[in-house]
Design an enzyme around this catalytic site. Structure first.
Site, PDB file in Angstrom:
ATOM      1  N   PHE A 157     -52.665 -34.305  17.291  1.00 42.00           N
ATOM      2  CA  PHE A 157     -51.565 -33.900  16.950  1.00 42.00           C
ATOM      3  C   PHE A 157     -51.428 -32.517  16.201  1.00 42.00           C
ATOM      4  O   PHE A 157     -52.375 -31.937  16.051  1.00 42.00           O
ATOM      5  CB  PHE A 157     -50.678 -35.001  15.774  1.00 42.00           C
ATOM      6  CG  PHE A 157     -49.805 -36.011  16.782  1.00 42.00           C
ATOM      7  CD1 PHE A 157     -50.272 -35.855  18.212  1.00 42.00           C
ATOM      8  CD2 PHE A 157     -48.733 -36.816  16.188  1.00 42.00           C
ATOM      9  CE1 PHE A 157     -49.475 -37.038  18.849  1.00 42.00           C
ATOM     10  CE2 PHE A 157     -48.365 -37.673  16.810  1.00 42.00           C
ATOM     11  CZ  PHE A 157     -48.371 -37.711  18.249  1.00 42.00           C
TER      12      PHE A 157
ATOM     13  N   ARG B 169     -49.423 -36.272   8.631  1.00 38.93           N
ATOM     14  CA  ARG B 169     -49.821 -35.420   9.655  1.00 38.93           C
ATOM     15  C   ARG B 169     -49.552 -33.938   9.590  1.00 38.93           C
ATOM     16  O   ARG B 169     -48.878 -33.722   8.587  1.00 38.93           O
ATOM     17  CB  ARG B 169     -49.012 -35.856  11.089  1.00 38.93           C
ATOM     18  CG  ARG B 169     -47.596 -36.084  11.019  1.00 38.93           C
ATOM     19  CD  ARG B 169     -47.030 -36.517  12.467  1.00 38.93           C
ATOM     20  NE  ARG B 169     -45.533 -36.552  12.436  1.00 38.93           N
ATOM     21  CZ  ARG B 169     -44.865 -37.584  12.081  1.00 38.93           C
ATOM     22  NH1 ARG B 169     -45.593 -38.825  11.595  1.00 38.93           N
ATOM     23  NH2 ARG B 169     -43.474 -37.781  12.239  1.00 38.93           N
ATOM     24  N   ASP B 170     -49.879 -33.132  10.441  1.00 38.88           N
ATOM     25  CA  ASP B 170     -49.700 -31.842  10.631  1.00 38.88           C
ATOM     26  C   ASP B 170     -50.092 -31.086   9.313  1.00 38.88           C
ATOM     27  O   ASP B 170     -49.519 -30.269   8.626  1.00 38.88           O
ATOM     28  CB  ASP B 170     -47.878 -31.463  10.612  1.00 38.88           C
ATOM     29  CG  ASP B 170     -47.412 -32.456  11.733  1.00 38.88           C
ATOM     30  OD1 ASP B 170     -48.076 -32.910  12.349  1.00 38.88           O
ATOM     31  OD2 ASP B 170     -46.313 -32.733  11.579  1.00 38.88           O
TER      32      ASP B 170
ATOM     33  N   MET C  85     -44.913 -28.212  26.165  1.00 39.67           N
ATOM     34  CA  MET C  85     -45.498 -27.458  24.943  1.00 39.67           C
ATOM     35  C   MET C  85     -44.379 -27.966  23.973  1.00 39.67           C
ATOM     36  O   MET C  85     -43.239 -27.919  24.182  1.00 39.67           O
ATOM     37  CB  MET C  85     -45.342 -25.983  24.928  1.00 39.67           C
ATOM     38  CG  MET C  85     -45.113 -25.176  23.883  1.00 39.67           C
ATOM     39  SD  MET C  85     -44.589 -23.535  23.997  1.00 39.67           S
ATOM     40  CE  MET C  85     -46.278 -22.736  24.517  1.00 39.67           C
ATOM     41  N   ASN C  86     -45.112 -28.355  22.563  1.00 40.02           N
ATOM     42  CA  ASN C  86     -43.998 -28.357  21.585  1.00 40.02           C
ATOM     43  C   ASN C  86     -44.885 -27.652  20.376  1.00 40.02           C
ATOM     44  O   ASN C  86     -45.165 -26.319  20.696  1.00 40.02           O
ATOM     45  CB  ASN C  86     -43.635 -29.885  21.058  1.00 40.02           C
ATOM     46  CG  ASN C  86     -44.661 -30.949  20.933  1.00 40.02           C
ATOM     47  OD1 ASN C  86     -45.219 -31.381  21.777  1.00 40.02           O
ATOM     48  ND2 ASN C  86     -44.663 -31.340  19.865  1.00 40.02           N
ATOM     49  N   ASP C  87     -44.780 -28.059  19.229  1.00 42.71           N
ATOM     50  CA  ASP C  87     -45.045 -27.553  18.105  1.00 42.71           C
ATOM     51  C   ASP C  87     -46.216 -26.174  18.093  1.00 42.71           C
ATOM     52  O   ASP C  87     -47.192 -26.392  18.712  1.00 42.71           O
ATOM     53  CB  ASP C  87     -45.574 -28.084  16.821  1.00 42.71           C
ATOM     54  CG  ASP C  87     -44.884 -29.329  16.590  1.00 42.71           C
ATOM     55  OD1 ASP C  87     -43.948 -29.763  17.232  1.00 42.71           O
ATOM     56  OD2 ASP C  87     -45.013 -30.394  15.944  1.00 42.71           O
TER      57      ASP C  87
ATOM     58  N   GLU D 125     -41.851 -33.376   8.461  1.00 40.12           N
ATOM     59  CA  GLU D 125     -42.904 -32.935   9.491  1.00 40.12           C
ATOM     60  C   GLU D 125     -43.258 -31.460   9.274  1.00 40.12           C
ATOM     61  O   GLU D 125     -42.478 -30.684   8.943  1.00 40.12           O
ATOM     62  CB  GLU D 125     -42.580 -33.297  11.167  1.00 40.12           C
ATOM     63  CG  GLU D 125     -42.240 -34.479  11.271  1.00 40.12           C
ATOM     64  CD  GLU D 125     -42.135 -34.629  12.700  1.00 40.12           C
ATOM     65  OE1 GLU D 125     -42.666 -35.768  13.297  1.00 40.12           O
ATOM     66  OE2 GLU D 125     -41.200 -34.208  13.456  1.00 40.12           O
TER      67      GLU D 125
END
Ligand code: FRU
Length: 496
Positions: free
Chosen positions: A98, A167-168, A37-39, A223
């Site tokens: 992402f 992104r994001d 898992m990340n963000d 980010e």
């Protein structure tokens, strides 16, 4: 209809999740159903539940082609896994779904806005990631990607904006009835900037303005932005890569940044007034917020750091955890964080001591130990003119291990140090932070879960977060002073 890739991921997580026992996971912090898992992504309140999606690689405990994992909760502390929500299964996102966010559409469906990644071959044989923004719409469990994807491409970038770092997106519905989103981007020179887009229907988007430019101040690419109004101010959160240290405020590598200022919503102009780190510990990145139905602005971050996460002491069945959910407020141009009040409902076995004297040595207190603990400390100087030189609390402690939080009032430095936590890697184990105190008086709230510590300073004007990978039998807690300290301790176990 779920694609083959998504069906496979869902089958895999269902078949393998039983291999991880409850005791092998954090008790009240979200960890991946299986794998990596990340963000935090798509943190939202939808159909009576909090939803948390996350950057997810189910097939190993390492980063890989990004899926979106999914969990729901009523209290932000007990999470129930739902099947993976997104898989990299379309021509425009085949190399990764992402980070992104979620919003409810007028027809009651939930929209996910995320970054689609494809690898573009370069003339020299290498590949570069092209990043665009894409939409999936669903019912809180199953999501269909929009036939018109991607909805934001390089055509929607301001001049000089890089299509490799775009992104994001973080989306919200504004009071003017329009949808807005902020996205991370950088200039051709790799300098971070936050772009603002608007949409009448949530599906068709247009560029409005560049909200903030880094101008070389805080790292490079920015980010995972978030942008919201809080207590009469406007807050921009982002996570810069490649930071350089500045005093005790910012440190090397991947960091966090909070800009507070004002916002002219008509012309889409953000005017910054103050800057600060979001977290002063070792492991905290890419936080995202949700507006709770009762008006609280709640933030959860990834409780890891990119610079250290591939350097592990031992193989793991899962990797990555989310921080505690934190209620945010702004006071005097500063961001404050406090554990969500729901945590107080999980407190039990209260043990309380007042006026404990700690003088030139170590004190242990009956009933004060454990690895799932909420500890309130009031550290005070004894009533004579010589303020103590150092105070420390050690936890996750046995003969071989401990992690320490220490405070030196003459330098106003609070330090977290996990070098004796059992890590066998040469990664960052310490971090220092400047804190304000009243002649040695300092309040701390220390929250331990099986694999982490979060230290809230004062009223939450600073937080230091770190992962702690110490064997669970090490559950000692002790207090140390160099000089004379008088201590109040309130300790609860947390029963999740
Ligand atoms: C931040 C980040 C995001 C990206 C995601 C990929 O941690 O690098 O910018 O969307 O992780 O997993």
């Amino acid at each position: 209809m779920a694609s083959e890739t998504l069906r496979e991921a869902r089958k895999y997580e269902e078949m393998t999740q039983a291999q991880i026992t409850r005791e092998e996971r954090p008790a009240f912090h979200l960890s991946p159903r299986v794998g990596w898992m990340n963000d935090p992504n798509g943190f939202s309140y939808y159909q009576g539940m909090y939803h948390m999606f996350y950057q997810y690689h189910p097939y190993s405990a390492y980063w890989g082609p990004m899926h979106w994992g999914h969990a729901v909760s009523r209290d932000l502390l007990h999470w129930e896994y739902l099947p993976a929500a997104l898989a990299p299964d379309m021509p425009y996102d085949k190399d990764g779904c992402f980070s992104g966010s979620a919003v409810t559409l007028p027809d009651g469906s939930q929209m996910l806005l995320y970054t689609g990644v494809i690898h573009e071959p370069q003339p020299d044989g290498s590949f570069r990631e092209i990043q665009t923004q894409c939409i999936a719409i669903g019912d809180g469990r199953d999501y269909e990607k929009l036939p018109g994807n991607p909805v934001l491409t390089e055509d929607s970038l301001p001049e000089g904006g890089s299509r490799y770092d775009f992104r994001d997106p973080k989306v919200w519905l504004a009071q003017d009835g329009c949808y807005y989103c902020v996205a991370g981007n950088c200039t051709a020179g790799k300098d971070g900037q936050i772009l603002l887009y608007s949409s009448r229907d949530g599906l068709h988007w247009q560029y409005e303005n560049t909200l903030v430019k880094n101008n070389g101040r805080f790292g490079r690419m920015w980010e995972c932005p978030d942008f919201f109004e809080l207590d009469g101010a406007w807050v921009l959160l982002t996570s810069p890569q490649d930071m350089l240290p500045r005093g005790f405020e910012y440190h090397n590598g991947n960091g966090t940044l909070c800009l507070i200022g004002s916002y002219d919503g008509e012309h889409h102009i953000f005017t910054e007034k103050t800057d600060q780190a979001i977290d002063y510990g070792i492991d905290f990145y890419a936080p995202q917020t949700v507006l709770a139905p009762d008006g609280r602005r709640i933030m959860i971050g990834w409780m890891q750091n990119w610079d250290t996460c591939n350097m592990r002491s031992q193989p793991k069945k899962w990797f990555g955890q989310m921080s505690l959910p934190r209620e945010l407020s702004v006071r005097d141009g500063r961001l404050y964080q406090w554990p969500v009040r729901e945590l107080e409902l999980l407190r039990c076995n209260k043990v309380e001591y007042h006026g404990v004297k700690v003088t030139d040595g170590i004190v242990r207190l009956e009933g004060v130990s454990g690895r799932r603990v909420d500890l309130e400390l009031e550290i005070g100087a004894a009533g004579h003119p010589d303020i103590y030189r150092k105070f420390a609390i050690r936890f996750a402690q046995d003969e071989e291990h401990h992690t320490a939080v220490s405070f030196r009032p003459h330098e106003s430095i609070l330090k977290i140090d996990r070098k004796f936590s059992g890590s066998r890697r040469a990664i960052i184990h310490q971090r220092r932070s400047l804190v304000s105190h009243d002649a040695g008086r300092l309040r701390l709230r220390v929250i331990l879960d099986r694999f982490s510590v979060e230290i809230f300073v004062g009223d939450g004007e600073q937080v230091l977060t770190a992962t702690v990978d110490t064997p669970q039998q090490a559950e000692g807690i002790s207090f140390y002073a160099d000089g004379d300290v008088v201590l109040d301790v309130v300790k609860y176990d947390i029963e999740a």
